[in-house]
Design a protein around this motif. Structure first.
Motif, PDB file in Angstrom:
ATOM      1  N   PRO A 129       0.775  -1.247   0.000  1.00 11.68           N
ATOM      2  CA  PRO A 129       0.000   0.000   0.000  1.00 11.68           C
ATOM      3  C   PRO A 129       0.804   1.293   0.000  1.00 11.68           C
ATOM      4  CG  PRO A 129      -0.093  -1.056   2.154  1.00 11.68           C
ATOM      5  CD  PRO A 129       0.596  -2.015   1.253  1.00 11.68           C
ATOM      6  N   HIS A 130       2.119   1.231   0.133  1.00  4.88           N
ATOM      7  CA  HIS A 130       2.925   2.463   0.160  1.00  4.88           C
ATOM      8  C   HIS A 130       3.963   2.451  -0.951  1.00  4.88           C
ATOM      9  CE1 HIS A 130       1.084   3.461   3.985  1.00  4.88           C
ATOM     10  NE2 HIS A 130       1.401   2.248   4.434  1.00  4.88           N
ATOM     11  N   PRO A 131       4.016   3.501  -1.768  1.00  5.73           N
ATOM     12  CA  PRO A 131       3.062   4.623  -1.776  1.00  5.73           C
ATOM     13  C   PRO A 131       1.753   4.208  -2.450  1.00  5.73           C
ATOM     14  CG  PRO A 131       4.609   4.885  -3.573  1.00  5.73           C
ATOM     15  CD  PRO A 131       5.066   3.683  -2.799  1.00  5.73           C
ATOM     16  N   PRO A 132       0.627   4.756  -1.993  1.00  4.74           N
ATOM     17  CA  PRO A 132      -0.653   4.416  -2.630  1.00  4.74           C
ATOM     18  C   PRO A 132      -0.724   4.996  -4.038  1.00  4.74           C
ATOM     19  CG  PRO A 132      -0.951   6.182  -1.041  1.00  4.74           C
ATOM     20  CD  PRO A 132       0.467   5.718  -0.889  1.00  4.74           C
ATOM     21  N   LEU A 133      -1.257   4.214  -4.970  1.00  4.33           N
ATOM     22  CA  LEU A 133      -1.352   4.666  -6.359  1.00  4.33           C
ATOM     23  C   LEU A 133      -2.792   4.828  -6.836  1.00  4.33           C
ATOM     24  CD1 LEU A 133       1.537   2.624  -8.034  1.00  4.33           C
ATOM     25  CD2 LEU A 133       1.597   4.917  -7.041  1.00  4.33           C
ATOM     26  N   MET A 134      -3.724   4.807  -5.870  1.00  2.00           N
ATOM     27  CA  MET A 134      -5.129   5.109  -6.165  1.00  2.00           C
ATOM     28  C   MET A 134      -5.671   5.961  -5.025  1.00  2.00           C
ATOM     29  SD  MET A 134      -6.474   3.954  -9.053  1.00  2.00           S
ATOM     30  CE  MET A 134      -8.184   3.411  -8.932  1.00  2.00           C
TER      31      MET A 134
END
Length: 208
Positions: A81-86
């Motif tokens: 989840p890091h970095p989030p892309l959504m």
């Protein structure tokens, strides 16, 4: 190939945009993975056994096998989840998913047709359609530093492989009609993750 793996494996073509966007997401998230380069028509037995459609990209994560680039990049964004892309907001996320659908259907669909078209006249017609389709989105590049966002997202990972390939397909997008898009290109192509995602074949597409 063992039925259980200690590291993820990506079967990836060195020259198709579907594999390329998957490699961009992997690079953006700094995911350690074994990448197996697969040439068209020369699929390894492992891949033939794992994927009933015999297609790339194919991701293997222990006992999980995924073989659609959209499913793969969504999985990677949720698994790492890091970095989030959504975006987190469900409305904005839905808008991003719709934009992804349109780019896949229109831009990627035309690239697929161009690659399969043997008739030069028809290929030229398809390339003109691709140029016009890209130009239809020219104003959207003015809105934010990244596509519809202040941060890099799955949309950028999906758009970048097509923009990178335009010169390779002899698709000329006039700068006077798309200054914002060219500025966006410079931003995306300068990213370390994007540079790391390029295969040797893709690097040659824009070789001096």
């Amino acid at each position: 190939m063992s039925s259980r793996r200690s590291i993820m494996t990506l079967f990836s073509a060195p020259n198709d945009p579907w594999s390329h966007r998957t490699r961009i997401v992997l690079a953006e998230k700094g995911i350690g993975i074994e990448i197996v380069s697969v040439e068209p028509g020369r699929f390894p037995e492992d891949l033939l056994d794992l994927n009933p459609y015999h297609s790339v990209p194919t991701l293997v994560d222990r006992d999980l096998v995924l073989y659609d680039s959209r499913v793969i990049i969504d999985y990677l964004d949720e698994r790492f989840p890091h970095p989030p892309l959504m975006p987190v907001d469900p409305v904005t996320r839905a808008q991003f998913r719709l934009a992804l659908y349109r780019i896949e259907r229109d831009w990627y669909g035309l690239i697929e047709q161009i690659d399969k078209e043997a008739d030069k006249k028809q290929a030229l017609r398809l390339k003109k359609m691709l140029r016009d389709t890209v130009l239809q989105s020219a104003d959207l590049f003015k809105l934010k530093p990244f596509f519809l966002s202040d941060e890099f997202s799955l949309l950028d990972a999906t758009i970048a492989p097509i923009l990178w390939r335009l010169p390779h397909y002899e698709v000329d997008v006039p700068r006077e009609q798309s200054q914002a898009m060219h500025k966006y290109e410079s931003l995306i192509f300068a990213r370390a993750a994007f540079r790391d995602s390029l295969s040797d074949v893709e690097q040659e597409m824009r070789a001096p």
